[in-house]
Design a protein around this motif. Structure first.
Motif, PDB file in Angstrom:
ATOM      1  N   ILE A   1     -19.423   1.965 -67.745  1.00 56.89           N
ATOM      2  CA  ILE A   1     -19.031   1.992 -66.451  1.00 56.89           C
ATOM      3  C   ILE A   1     -18.684   4.094 -66.949  1.00 56.89           C
ATOM      4  O   ILE A   1     -19.345   5.301 -66.092  1.00 56.89           O
ATOM      5  CB  ILE A   1     -17.882   2.046 -65.668  1.00 56.89           C
ATOM      6  CG1 ILE A   1     -18.505   0.930 -65.233  1.00 56.89           C
ATOM      7  CG2 ILE A   1     -17.625   2.759 -64.532  1.00 56.89           C
ATOM      8  CD1 ILE A   1     -19.236   0.671 -64.613  1.00 56.89           C
ATOM      9  N   ASP A   2     -18.123   4.190 -67.872  1.00 60.08           N
ATOM     10  CA  ASP A   2     -17.459   5.561 -68.135  1.00 60.08           C
ATOM     11  C   ASP A   2     -19.104   6.446 -68.792  1.00 60.08           C
ATOM     12  O   ASP A   2     -18.264   7.894 -68.615  1.00 60.08           O
ATOM     13  CB  ASP A   2     -15.989   6.469 -69.019  1.00 60.08           C
ATOM     14  CG  ASP A   2     -16.029   5.286 -70.305  1.00 60.08           C
ATOM     15  OD1 ASP A   2     -17.505   5.104 -70.478  1.00 60.08           O
ATOM     16  OD2 ASP A   2     -15.290   5.472 -70.949  1.00 60.08           O
ATOM     17  N   GLN A   3     -19.502   6.225 -69.418  1.00 50.26           N
ATOM     18  CA  GLN A   3     -21.084   7.085 -69.585  1.00 50.26           C
ATOM     19  C   GLN A   3     -22.411   6.784 -67.984  1.00 50.26           C
ATOM     20  O   GLN A   3     -23.307   7.832 -68.776  1.00 50.26           O
ATOM     21  CB  GLN A   3     -21.373   6.054 -71.194  1.00 50.26           C
ATOM     22  CG  GLN A   3     -20.538   6.631 -71.945  1.00 50.26           C
ATOM     23  CD  GLN A   3     -20.368   5.840 -73.197  1.00 50.26           C
ATOM     24  OE1 GLN A   3     -22.150   5.879 -73.642  1.00 50.26           O
ATOM     25  NE2 GLN A   3     -19.947   5.327 -73.740  1.00 50.26           N
ATOM     26  N   GLN A   4     -21.454   5.996 -67.399  1.00 49.10           N
ATOM     27  CA  GLN A   4     -22.903   6.337 -66.673  1.00 49.10           C
ATOM     28  C   GLN A   4     -22.878   7.168 -65.006  1.00 49.10           C
ATOM     29  O   GLN A   4     -21.923   8.147 -65.530  1.00 49.10           O
ATOM     30  CB  GLN A   4     -23.193   4.786 -65.452  1.00 49.10           C
ATOM     31  CG  GLN A   4     -22.904   3.471 -66.309  1.00 49.10           C
ATOM     32  CD  GLN A   4     -23.282   2.512 -65.370  1.00 49.10           C
ATOM     33  OE1 GLN A   4     -23.095   2.730 -63.912  1.00 49.10           O
ATOM     34  NE2 GLN A   4     -23.203   0.945 -65.852  1.00 49.10           N
ATOM     35  N   THR A   5     -24.004   7.946 -65.052  1.00 52.32           N
ATOM     36  CA  THR A   5     -24.241   8.576 -64.064  1.00 52.32           C
ATOM     37  C   THR A   5     -23.246   8.558 -62.262  1.00 52.32           C
ATOM     38  O   THR A   5     -23.794   7.993 -62.158  1.00 52.32           O
ATOM     39  CB  THR A   5     -25.411   9.429 -63.679  1.00 52.32           C
ATOM     40  OG1 THR A   5     -26.720   9.290 -65.177  1.00 52.32           O
ATOM     41  CG2 THR A   5     -25.869  10.655 -62.750  1.00 52.32           C
ATOM     42  N   ASP A   6     -22.227   9.486 -62.366  1.00 49.14           N
ATOM     43  CA  ASP A   6     -21.304   9.254 -61.471  1.00 49.14           C
ATOM     44  C   ASP A   6     -22.673   9.371 -60.002  1.00 49.14           C
ATOM     45  O   ASP A   6     -23.737  10.808 -59.808  1.00 49.14           O
ATOM     46  CB  ASP A   6     -20.893  10.783 -61.186  1.00 49.14           C
ATOM     47  CG  ASP A   6     -19.931  10.694 -61.273  1.00 49.14           C
ATOM     48  OD1 ASP A   6     -19.543  10.039 -62.334  1.00 49.14           O
ATOM     49  OD2 ASP A   6     -18.686  11.478 -62.564  1.00 49.14           O
ATOM     50  N   ARG A   7     -22.121   8.735 -58.658  1.00 49.77           N
ATOM     51  CA  ARG A   7     -22.905   8.566 -57.207  1.00 49.77           C
ATOM     52  C   ARG A   7     -24.437   8.336 -57.372  1.00 49.77           C
ATOM     53  O   ARG A   7     -25.074   8.949 -56.376  1.00 49.77           O
ATOM     54  CB  ARG A   7     -22.873  10.309 -56.783  1.00 49.77           C
ATOM     55  CG  ARG A   7     -21.356  10.460 -56.590  1.00 49.77           C
ATOM     56  CD  ARG A   7     -21.493  12.173 -56.412  1.00 49.77           C
ATOM     57  NE  ARG A   7     -20.580  13.065 -56.137  1.00 49.77           N
ATOM     58  CZ  ARG A   7     -19.544  12.626 -55.112  1.00 49.77           C
ATOM     59  NH1 ARG A   7     -19.703  12.140 -54.125  1.00 49.77           N
ATOM     60  NH2 ARG A   7     -17.901  13.203 -54.838  1.00 49.77           N
ATOM     61  N   ILE A   8     -24.419   7.525 -58.696  1.00 53.50           N
ATOM     62  CA  ILE A   8     -26.024   6.978 -58.356  1.00 53.50           C
ATOM     63  C   ILE A   8     -26.652   6.329 -57.788  1.00 53.50           C
ATOM     64  O   ILE A   8     -25.265   4.883 -57.414  1.00 53.50           O
ATOM     65  CB  ILE A   8     -26.627   6.184 -60.237  1.00 53.50           C
ATOM     66  CG1 ILE A   8     -27.941   6.054 -59.842  1.00 53.50           C
ATOM     67  CG2 ILE A   8     -25.980   5.419 -60.152  1.00 53.50           C
ATOM     68  CD1 ILE A   8     -28.153   6.136 -61.507  1.00 53.50           C
ATOM     69  N   LEU A   9     -27.502   6.217 -56.815  1.00 56.56           N
ATOM     70  CA  LEU A   9     -27.529   4.623 -55.745  1.00 56.56           C
ATOM     71  C   LEU A   9     -28.563   4.014 -56.370  1.00 56.56           C
ATOM     72  O   LEU A   9     -29.133   3.881 -57.205  1.00 56.56           O
ATOM     73  CB  LEU A   9     -28.683   5.423 -55.025  1.00 56.56           C
ATOM     74  CG  LEU A   9     -28.482   6.573 -53.928  1.00 56.56           C
ATOM     75  CD1 LEU A   9     -29.421   6.947 -52.850  1.00 56.56           C
ATOM     76  CD2 LEU A   9     -26.602   5.695 -53.039  1.00 56.56           C
ATOM     77  N   PRO A  10     -27.491   2.873 -56.391  1.00 59.58           N
ATOM     78  CA  PRO A  10     -28.126   1.824 -57.350  1.00 59.58           C
ATOM     79  C   PRO A  10     -29.787   0.807 -56.425  1.00 59.58           C
ATOM     80  O   PRO A  10     -29.579  -0.487 -55.833  1.00 59.58           O
ATOM     81  CB  PRO A  10     -27.022   0.353 -57.181  1.00 59.58           C
ATOM     82  CG  PRO A  10     -26.512   1.004 -55.723  1.00 59.58           C
ATOM     83  CD  PRO A  10     -26.763   2.652 -55.428  1.00 59.58           C
ATOM     84  N   ILE A  11     -30.484   1.395 -56.058  1.00 57.72           N
ATOM     85  CA  ILE A  11     -31.394   0.736 -55.626  1.00 57.72           C
ATOM     86  C   ILE A  11     -32.560   2.323 -55.497  1.00 57.72           C
ATOM     87  O   ILE A  11     -32.720   3.683 -55.545  1.00 57.72           O
ATOM     88  CB  ILE A  11     -31.973   0.834 -53.848  1.00 57.72           C
ATOM     89  CG1 ILE A  11     -32.494   0.196 -53.554  1.00 57.72           C
ATOM     90  CG2 ILE A  11     -31.416   2.322 -53.245  1.00 57.72           C
ATOM     91  CD1 ILE A  11     -32.865  -0.472 -51.718  1.00 57.72           C
ATOM     92  N   SER A  12     -34.036   2.170 -56.034  1.00 55.05           N
ATOM     93  CA  SER A  12     -35.270   2.848 -56.156  1.00 55.05           C
ATOM     94  C   SER A  12     -35.462   3.987 -54.363  1.00 55.05           C
ATOM     95  O   SER A  12     -35.695   2.523 -53.781  1.00 55.05           O
ATOM     96  CB  SER A  12     -35.919   2.316 -56.772  1.00 55.05           C
ATOM     97  OG  SER A  12     -36.883   3.657 -56.397  1.00 55.05           O
ATOM     98  N   TYR A  13     -35.554   4.972 -54.304  1.00 58.24           N
ATOM     99  CA  TYR A  13     -35.866   5.150 -53.236  1.00 58.24           C
ATOM    100  C   TYR A  13     -37.102   6.303 -53.630  1.00 58.24           C
ATOM    101  O   TYR A  13     -37.465   6.906 -54.770  1.00 58.24           O
ATOM    102  CB  TYR A  13     -35.234   5.327 -51.951  1.00 58.24           C
ATOM    103  CG  TYR A  13     -34.044   6.834 -52.853  1.00 58.24           C
ATOM    104  CD1 TYR A  13     -34.321   8.464 -52.653  1.00 58.24           C
ATOM    105  CD2 TYR A  13     -32.677   6.086 -53.972  1.00 58.24           C
ATOM    106  CE1 TYR A  13     -33.635   9.141 -52.644  1.00 58.24           C
ATOM    107  CE2 TYR A  13     -32.315   7.182 -54.371  1.00 58.24           C
ATOM    108  CZ  TYR A  13     -32.469   8.620 -53.866  1.00 58.24           C
ATOM    109  OH  TYR A  13     -31.828   9.405 -54.460  1.00 58.24           O
ATOM    110  N   LYS A  14     -38.144   7.110 -52.614  1.00 62.84           N
ATOM    111  CA  LYS A  14     -38.707   7.751 -52.695  1.00 62.84           C
ATOM    112  C   LYS A  14     -39.178   8.423 -51.650  1.00 62.84           C
ATOM    113  O   LYS A  14     -38.634   8.040 -50.305  1.00 62.84           O
ATOM    114  CB  LYS A  14     -40.752   7.144 -52.522  1.00 62.84           C
ATOM    115  CG  LYS A  14     -41.803   7.886 -53.030  1.00 62.84           C
ATOM    116  CD  LYS A  14     -42.365   7.691 -53.074  1.00 62.84           C
ATOM    117  CE  LYS A  14     -43.888   8.652 -53.528  1.00 62.84           C
ATOM    118  NZ  LYS A  14     -44.710   9.642 -52.209  1.00 62.84           N
TER     119      LYS A  14
END
Length: 269
Positions: A256-269
């Motif tokens: 978790i501490d290496q994951q990108t902050d505020r990334i949305l857990p869904i693909s969008y275009k």
């Protein structure tokens, strides 16, 4: 969020189709002698002008037409199940809930389907969390062991679920996309473009494929031109989802501490 079960969706889509026009549990395969034709397992030919194929990420029909394709297993598997429990369901709002292991590679998701039914699933790094045998008893034992000390909501769902219909889902993707059609055969959904679950765009993309293909078939007298426009319309968005899915998978594998902050857990275009 709004959730709908596969069973309810099938009922909705089939409501306005005459029952005699729907066949269940029938196997069809490409004809070995006639290009662009399918036949039943008993050899009976299926005589139609066009064929719209949606037989999943490991499509047998697609593999017959594109023999050089390379399909690879993704470094993620899912255990999927449903629990019917009014008390647990009443404690869950209509929000999508997802719990993450702090060392990455393991999640637990919860979707409320109705007042008494919850769909739950676990995504796991299949190199870190190994399942050697996927019987319902083995999957139950696995889930009880891995999630024993998680949030009480997760533990209660794991413990009180029936595992009669639990499913282990192995995830695949194409190394490169094939064309979406060949001759009079056109592919939609995962049969055209397998999307890994992190995109949360599998069913939505299949429905958009159906809508777009229908639009062009109505507008174009020539089905080849309709197929061409359908692919040109849908392929760019699908390629975006594929790339986003790979990024989301890479994030999932990290602590978790290496994951990108505020990334949305869904693909969008």
């Amino acid at each position: 969020m709004f959730a709908i079960s596969r069973h309810a969706l099938i009922q909705l889509l089939s409501a306005n189709i005459s029952p005699e026009n729907i066949s269940y549990n029938a196997t069809v395969i490409p004809s070995e002698t006639e290009k662009g034709k399918l036949r039943h397992a008993d050899g009976t030919a299926i005589d139609v002008d066009i064929l719209i194929v949606s037989d999943g990420s490991k499509s047998r029909i697609r593999k017959c037409l594109f023999k050089d394709e390379k399909i690879i297993q993704v470094r993620e598997n899912e255990v999927v199940n449903i629990i019917k429990n009014k008390d647990i369901a009443s404690s869950v709002e209509n929000d999508f809930m997802k719990f993450h292991h702090d060392q990455g590679g393991l999640t637990f998701g919860i979707l409320k389907l109705s007042h008494d039914t919850i769909l739950w699933y676990s995504q796991f790094d299949n190199e870190k969390y190994l399942i050697n045998e996927c019987s319902s008893d083995n999957l139950k034992t696995y889930m009880l062991e891995v999630f024993a000390d998680w949030d009480p909501l997760v533990s209660s769902i794991i413990q009180q679920s029936s595992y009669e219909n639990v499913h282990l889902w192995c995830v695949y993707e194409l190394e490169e996309l094939n064309p979406f059609y060949k001759d009079n055969i056109v592919f939609i959904g995962d049969a055209a473009h397998p999307l890994i679950p992190f995109t949360s765009q599998g069913v939505t993309s299949a429905l958009k494929d159906s809508h777009t293909l229908t639009k062009y078939l109505v507008e174009e007298p020539n089905f080849t031109e309709a197929f061409r426009k359908y692919e040109a319309d849908r392929k760019p968005e699908i390629e975006t989802h594929i790339n986003n899915g790979r990024l989301l998978l890479n994030q999932f594998l990290l602590p978790i501490d290496q994951q990108t902050d505020r990334i949305l857990p869904i693909s969008y275009k």
